[in-house]
Design a protein around this motif. Structure first.
Motif, mmCIF file in Angstrom:
data_model
loop_
_atom_site.group_PDB
_atom_site.id
_atom_site.type_symbol
_atom_site.label_atom_id
_atom_site.label_comp_id
_atom_site.label_asym_id
_atom_site.label_seq_id
_atom_site.Cartn_x
_atom_site.Cartn_y
_atom_site.Cartn_z
ATOM 1 N N UNK A 279 0.830 -1.210 0.000
ATOM 2 C CA UNK A 279 0.000 0.000 0.000
ATOM 3 C C UNK A 279 0.860 1.254 0.000
ATOM 4 N N UNK A 280 1.902 1.281 0.818
ATOM 5 C CA UNK A 280 2.771 2.458 0.885
ATOM 6 C C UNK A 280 3.551 2.616 -0.410
ATOM 7 N N UNK A 281 4.123 1.528 -0.912
ATOM 8 C CA UNK A 281 4.883 1.605 -2.159
ATOM 9 C C UNK A 281 3.996 2.024 -3.322
ATOM 10 N N UNK A 282 2.756 1.564 -3.322
ATOM 11 C CA UNK A 282 1.853 1.934 -4.401
ATOM 12 C C UNK A 282 1.501 3.416 -4.342
ATOM 13 N N UNK A 283 1.341 3.957 -3.145
ATOM 14 C CA UNK A 283 1.100 5.390 -3.013
ATOM 15 C C UNK A 283 2.297 6.181 -3.546
ATOM 16 N N UNK A 284 3.497 5.722 -3.235
ATOM 17 C CA UNK A 284 4.700 6.379 -3.743
ATOM 18 C C UNK A 284 4.743 6.344 -5.265
ATOM 19 N N UNK B 215 0.153 8.147 -6.546
ATOM 20 C CA UNK B 215 -0.292 9.456 -6.071
ATOM 21 C C UNK B 215 0.872 10.407 -5.804
ATOM 22 N N UNK B 216 2.000 9.876 -5.371
ATOM 23 C CA UNK B 216 3.151 10.712 -5.010
ATOM 24 C C UNK B 216 4.176 10.810 -6.136
ATOM 25 N N UNK B 217 3.801 10.418 -7.322
ATOM 26 C CA UNK B 217 4.726 10.391 -8.458
ATOM 27 C C UNK B 217 4.296 11.405 -9.510
ATOM 28 N N UNK B 218 5.235 12.156 -10.036
ATOM 29 C CA UNK B 218 4.989 13.088 -11.133
ATOM 30 C C UNK B 218 5.641 12.502 -12.383
ATOM 31 N N UNK C 38 9.479 2.298 -11.667
ATOM 32 C CA UNK C 38 9.861 3.485 -10.886
ATOM 33 C C UNK C 38 11.322 3.393 -10.462
ATOM 34 N N UNK C 39 11.718 2.222 -9.999
ATOM 35 C CA UNK C 39 13.101 2.040 -9.576
ATOM 36 C C UNK C 39 14.062 2.262 -10.742
ATOM 37 N N UNK C 40 13.731 1.715 -11.900
ATOM 38 C CA UNK C 40 14.607 1.853 -13.061
ATOM 39 C C UNK C 40 14.677 3.300 -13.536
ATOM 40 N N UNK C 41 13.587 4.020 -13.451
ATOM 41 C CA UNK C 41 13.600 5.437 -13.837
ATOM 42 C C UNK C 41 14.552 6.223 -12.951
#
Length: 281
Positions: free
Chosen positions: A176-181, A184-187, A243-246
């Protein structure tokens, strides 16, 4: 190795060493080794753990035992909960418990997580983990907030505890926390928001200085990798990997100079991701 101070230690100024302190400023007195004593949000045991793991030094093991006991007390006494504080303390307690064989440290971390942390996470808005009180330097000091990069530290702490205990009850919180990151918390095209309002997703801040952004990225990359490995949903795992690779690609672009590559490969924050990359060892 520099093994002191540890959690709970106050600044000491013995009378017989007074003359050696002449001319020292406040920072040098408070942090004579270049860092302050561990506290709730700065409770890392990583350097000491690595030193002990490589050398087997008995004094380092004793320091890890003392550090673990101190961090357990710090965690219990925190006046309010933050993603960084909870994550830092949980990861440190797991490392101290592993190094010393003191299962009580890990059991204590698990009890705290189930009785205190998970209920707080269940009440939090979906786009954050733990709301912090307003701070004058963040969002004009007008809103409670969380920091996605600090949420990454919470993922790391929960993942460390889950691996140490095998407790499946921790897995939904990690995802849940990683998915929010990652959502919702990603541009898109930019990466993580730096700070985000706890009540209004549209209010957020991003680091303006590249070196600051790089620091936040590095604290997050490993969290996405750990969440990917623990995810039960293939779509979520793929999202965390992307996300990690970016973020890693921004720190280690294909055309990076040898010196830059060497520095990046030596960065301890990136080892979780680099260990999982082909051709990086």
């Amino acid at each position: 190795p520099i093994l002191r101070p540890t959690a709970g230690r106050r600044e000491r100024k013995p009378k017989d060493t007074e003359r050696w302190r002449e001319g020292l400023g406040p920072l040098a007195l408070a942090a004579p080794h270049g860092f302050t004593a561990p506290d709730y949000e700065h409770a890392s045991a990583a350097l000491l753990f690595d030193y002990y793991w490589l050398t087997g030094d008995e004094f380092a093991r004793d320091e890890l035992a003392r550090l673990g006991r101190g961090i357990a007390q710090v965690l219990a006494a925190a006046p309010f909960r933050t993603s960084r504080g909870e994550g830092s303390c949980l990861e440190a307690l797991v490392l101290c418990g592993r190094a010393t064989g003191d299962r009580a440290l890990i059991d204590n971390a698990l009890r705290h997580t189930k009785s205190v942390l998970l209920p707080l996470l269940a009440k939090a808005p979906a786009h954050i983990a733990l709301a912090q009180p307003p701070h004058v330097a963040i969002l004009e000091g007008t809103a409670a907030f969380d920091a996605p990069w600090q949420m990454g530290l919470l993922v790391r702490g929960l993942a460390a505890l889950q691996r140490a205990t095998g407790d499946a009850e921790l897995l939904p919180a990690i995802q849940r926390i990683a998915d929010a990151m990652a959502t919702s918390c990603w541009v898109e095209g930019q990466g993580l928001k730096t700070f985000v309002s706890a009540t209004d997703l549209s209010r957020y801040m991003t680091a303006a200085v590249p070196v600051d952004r790089a620091g936040y990225d590095r604290m997050t990359i490993g969290a996405f990798e750990l969440a990917r490995e623990l995810a039960s949903d293939p779509a979520a795992a793929a999202r965390f990997s992307a996300r990690s690779q970016f973020l890693l690609g921004r720190d280690l672009p294909p055309d990076a100079r040898l010196l830059d590559r060497t520095r990046t490969h030596a960065n301890p924050w990136l080892q979780i991701a680099l260990d999982r990359q082909s051709g990086t060892k």
